[in-house]
Motif scaffolding. Sequence first.
Motif, PDB file in Angstrom:
ATOM      1  N   PHE A 110      42.224  55.575  42.254  1.00 19.13           N
ATOM      2  CA  PHE A 110      43.397  56.322  41.667  1.00 19.13           C
ATOM      3  C   PHE A 110      44.993  55.922  41.825  1.00 19.13           C
ATOM      4  CE2 PHE A 110      46.970  58.490  44.175  1.00 19.13           C
ATOM      5  CZ  PHE A 110      46.741  59.751  43.966  1.00 19.13           C
ATOM      6  N   ALA A 111      44.762  54.266  42.544  1.00 24.11           N
ATOM      7  CA  ALA A 111      46.198  53.559  42.608  1.00 24.11           C
ATOM      8  C   ALA A 111      46.622  53.363  41.409  1.00 24.11           C
ATOM      9  CB  ALA A 111      46.111  52.656  43.332  1.00 24.11           C
ATOM     10  N   THR A 112      45.303  52.507  40.725  1.00 23.10           N
ATOM     11  CA  THR A 112      46.032  52.192  39.371  1.00 23.10           C
ATOM     12  C   THR A 112      45.598  53.232  37.818  1.00 23.10           C
ATOM     13  OG1 THR A 112      43.313  51.806  39.070  1.00 23.10           O
ATOM     14  CG2 THR A 112      44.336  49.739  39.537  1.00 23.10           C
ATOM     15  N   GLY A 113      44.705  54.049  38.290  1.00 25.97           N
ATOM     16  CA  GLY A 113      45.192  55.409  37.346  1.00 25.97           C
ATOM     17  C   GLY A 113      46.294  56.601  37.439  1.00 25.97           C
ATOM     18  N   HIS A 114      46.486  56.163  39.187  1.00 23.84           N
ATOM     19  CA  HIS A 114      47.734  56.808  39.044  1.00 23.84           C
ATOM     20  C   HIS A 114      49.126  56.915  39.140  1.00 23.84           C
ATOM     21  CE1 HIS A 114      45.507  61.540  37.644  1.00 23.84           C
ATOM     22  NE2 HIS A 114      44.680  60.431  37.900  1.00 23.84           N
ATOM     23  N   PRO A 115      49.718  56.077  39.210  1.00 17.88           N
ATOM     24  CA  PRO A 115      50.919  54.646  39.539  1.00 17.88           C
ATOM     25  C   PRO A 115      52.306  55.385  39.854  1.00 17.88           C
ATOM     26  CG  PRO A 115      50.304  54.134  37.413  1.00 17.88           C
ATOM     27  CD  PRO A 115      49.669  54.415  37.729  1.00 17.88           C
ATOM     28  N   ALA A 116      52.492  56.292  39.451  1.00 18.86           N
ATOM     29  CA  ALA A 116      53.413  57.406  39.595  1.00 18.86           C
ATOM     30  C   ALA A 116      53.204  57.861  41.124  1.00 18.86           C
ATOM     31  CB  ALA A 116      54.016  58.265  38.197  1.00 18.86           C
ATOM     32  N   HIS A 117      51.957  58.580  40.960  1.00 19.87           N
ATOM     33  CA  HIS A 117      51.552  59.270  42.096  1.00 19.87           C
ATOM     34  C   HIS A 117      52.112  58.662  43.634  1.00 19.87           C
ATOM     35  CE1 HIS A 117      50.260  62.714  38.698  1.00 19.87           C
ATOM     36  NE2 HIS A 117      50.687  62.895  39.898  1.00 19.87           N
ATOM     37  N   PHE A 118      50.919  57.627  43.524  1.00 22.76           N
ATOM     38  CA  PHE A 118      50.485  56.224  44.528  1.00 22.76           C
ATOM     39  C   PHE A 118      52.024  56.238  45.226  1.00 22.76           C
ATOM     40  CE2 PHE A 118      49.758  52.320  45.716  1.00 22.76           C
ATOM     41  CZ  PHE A 118      48.617  52.736  46.659  1.00 22.76           C
ATOM     42  N   GLY A 190      46.596  47.784  50.906  1.00 20.23           N
ATOM     43  CA  GLY A 190      47.034  46.223  50.194  1.00 20.23           C
ATOM     44  C   GLY A 190      46.783  46.223  49.618  1.00 20.23           C
ATOM     45  N   PHE A 191      45.545  45.935  48.882  1.00 17.19           N
ATOM     46  CA  PHE A 191      44.815  45.548  48.045  1.00 17.19           C
ATOM     47  C   PHE A 191      45.396  46.758  46.542  1.00 17.19           C
ATOM     48  CE2 PHE A 191      41.589  44.879  44.579  1.00 17.19           C
ATOM     49  CZ  PHE A 191      41.094  43.991  44.760  1.00 17.19           C
ATOM     50  N   ALA A 192      46.013  47.750  46.864  1.00 23.15           N
ATOM     51  CA  ALA A 192      46.056  48.847  45.927  1.00 23.15           C
ATOM     52  C   ALA A 192      47.477  48.069  45.540  1.00 23.15           C
ATOM     53  CB  ALA A 192      45.535  50.108  46.400  1.00 23.15           C
ATOM     54  N   ALA A 193      48.157  48.034  46.213  1.00 25.87           N
ATOM     55  CA  ALA A 193      49.928  47.315  46.239  1.00 25.87           C
ATOM     56  C   ALA A 193      49.498  46.228  45.513  1.00 25.87           C
ATOM     57  CB  ALA A 193      50.415  47.645  47.237  1.00 25.87           C
ATOM     58  N   LEU A 194      48.947  45.610  46.178  1.00 27.23           N
ATOM     59  CA  LEU A 194      49.161  43.741  45.377  1.00 27.23           C
ATOM     60  C   LEU A 194      48.815  43.705  44.261  1.00 27.23           C
ATOM     61  CD1 LEU A 194      47.293  41.978  48.198  1.00 27.23           C
ATOM     62  CD2 LEU A 194      50.113  42.125  48.037  1.00 27.23           C
ATOM     63  N   LEU A 195      47.261  45.250  43.628  1.00 27.41           N
ATOM     64  CA  LEU A 195      47.151  44.922  42.592  1.00 27.41           C
ATOM     65  C   LEU A 195      48.290  45.691  41.471  1.00 27.41           C
ATOM     66  CD1 LEU A 195      44.576  44.455  40.556  1.00 27.41           C
ATOM     67  CD2 LEU A 195      44.260  47.013  41.064  1.00 27.41           C
ATOM     68  N   LEU A 196      49.086  46.264  41.871  1.00 26.06           N
ATOM     69  CA  LEU A 196      49.935  47.676  40.739  1.00 26.06           C
ATOM     70  C   LEU A 196      51.213  46.543  41.042  1.00 26.06           C
ATOM     71  CD1 LEU A 196      49.980  50.836  42.712  1.00 26.06           C
ATOM     72  CD2 LEU A 196      49.073  50.167  40.060  1.00 26.06           C
ATOM     73  N   SER A 197      51.440  45.781  42.219  1.00 30.74           N
ATOM     74  CA  SER A 197      53.097  44.285  41.825  1.00 30.74           C
ATOM     75  C   SER A 197      51.831  43.193  40.827  1.00 30.74           C
ATOM     76  CB  SER A 197      53.037  44.344  43.058  1.00 30.74           C
ATOM     77  OG  SER A 197      52.379  43.918  43.828  1.00 30.74           O
ATOM     78  N   HIS A 198      51.595  43.464  40.624  1.00 27.79           N
ATOM     79  CA  HIS A 198      50.564  42.228  39.467  1.00 27.79           C
ATOM     80  C   HIS A 198      50.199  41.111  40.077  1.00 27.79           C
ATOM     81  CE1 HIS A 198      50.950  44.739  35.900  1.00 27.79           C
ATOM     82  NE2 HIS A 198      52.319  44.778  36.826  1.00 27.79           N
ATOM     83  N   PHE A 203      43.128  36.245  41.180  1.00 29.05           N
ATOM     84  CA  PHE A 203      42.422  36.177  41.876  1.00 29.05           C
ATOM     85  C   PHE A 203      40.896  37.331  40.750  1.00 29.05           C
ATOM     86  CE2 PHE A 203      39.762  39.683  44.538  1.00 29.05           C
ATOM     87  CZ  PHE A 203      38.867  38.327  45.549  1.00 29.05           C
ATOM     88  N   LEU A 204      41.683  38.173  39.758  1.00 29.10           N
ATOM     89  CA  LEU A 204      40.683  38.761  40.103  1.00 29.10           C
ATOM     90  C   LEU A 204      39.916  38.530  38.307  1.00 29.10           C
ATOM     91  CD1 LEU A 204      42.761  42.926  39.445  1.00 29.10           C
ATOM     92  CD2 LEU A 204      40.526  42.261  40.227  1.00 29.10           C
ATOM     93  N   GLY A 205      41.156  37.845  38.056  1.00 25.72           N
ATOM     94  CA  GLY A 205      40.285  37.006  36.115  1.00 25.72           C
ATOM     95  C   GLY A 205      39.894  38.331  35.444  1.00 25.72           C
ATOM     96  N   ASP A 206      38.158  38.157  34.756  1.00 22.06           N
ATOM     97  CA  ASP A 206      38.083  39.429  33.972  1.00 22.06           C
ATOM     98  C   ASP A 206      37.199  40.398  34.512  1.00 22.06           C
ATOM     99  OD1 ASP A 206      39.299  38.019  31.853  1.00 22.06           O
ATOM    100  OD2 ASP A 206      37.281  36.747  31.721  1.00 22.06           O
ATOM    101  N   ARG A 207      36.973  40.071  36.535  1.00 24.24           N
ATOM    102  CA  ARG A 207      36.764  41.541  36.988  1.00 24.24           C
ATOM    103  C   ARG A 207      37.624  42.752  36.957  1.00 24.24           C
ATOM    104  NH1 ARG A 207      35.638  38.601  42.567  1.00 24.24           N
ATOM    105  NH2 ARG A 207      37.446  38.322  42.738  1.00 24.24           N
TER     106      ARG A 207
END
Length: 226
Positions: A110-118, A190-198, A203-207
């Motif tokens: 949801f966070a990655t698909g709807h960043p503005a809503h999040f 926390g994971f979603a927030a760190l993801l959205l802030s790049h 850690f992710l690599g190609d995953r």
Amino acid sequence: MSTDEPQGADSPEGAAHRTGAGPQPSYHHGDLRRTILAAAVDVIATEGPAALSLRDLARRAGVSHAAPAHHFKDRTGLLTAVATEAYTLFADSLSEVTGLREKGARYVRFATGHPAHFQVMFQPDLYRTDDPALVAARERAARTLREGVADLSAGTEETTGSPDSTGSPDSTDAEEARRTGVAAWSLAHGFAALLLSHNLTGFLGDRDPEEAFRSVADAVFGGGRR
């Protein structure tokens, strides 16, 4: 005459009158509300909530500057509508899966698909937290998260509200469920927030982000407890 369309000599109606052309397309109330809401989400995604202006959104939609106020009253009302939509979409997504780990993965989706809503839904200072539609949507989302906690822990919560709502003070099981819920919520958020802030690029690599989250959740909660 409705305030949902531009008025005056330069309006579509005025042009049609001068040229003899047929009726021009116009926004119905529901269409305009949806258009303004979608435009607001686009602005938030690119510029942040602070950039929102009802006058600018009216210009983007090609309507009079007073038209958005007809549907949202003011900027806070518009952000309340965005937050309500956010919690509704959030609850819809979470309700499609079972298990705490999978609900956490949907949280990330949801966070990655709807960043503005999040971005808006977790800033309660932006909107009216007591709006009935918002309260109902938020409580529904909270219930779906607690269902995931119930799958993981022996305790269950009977309360409503945000995901950190307390259970019965006399119930050890409810308190344990509450702690588990806060831990799971903190992990997913926390994971979603760190993801959205790049901040998880290395850690992710190609995953896939959801798969990466599942691996983290397994490390924290144990791979066999889902």
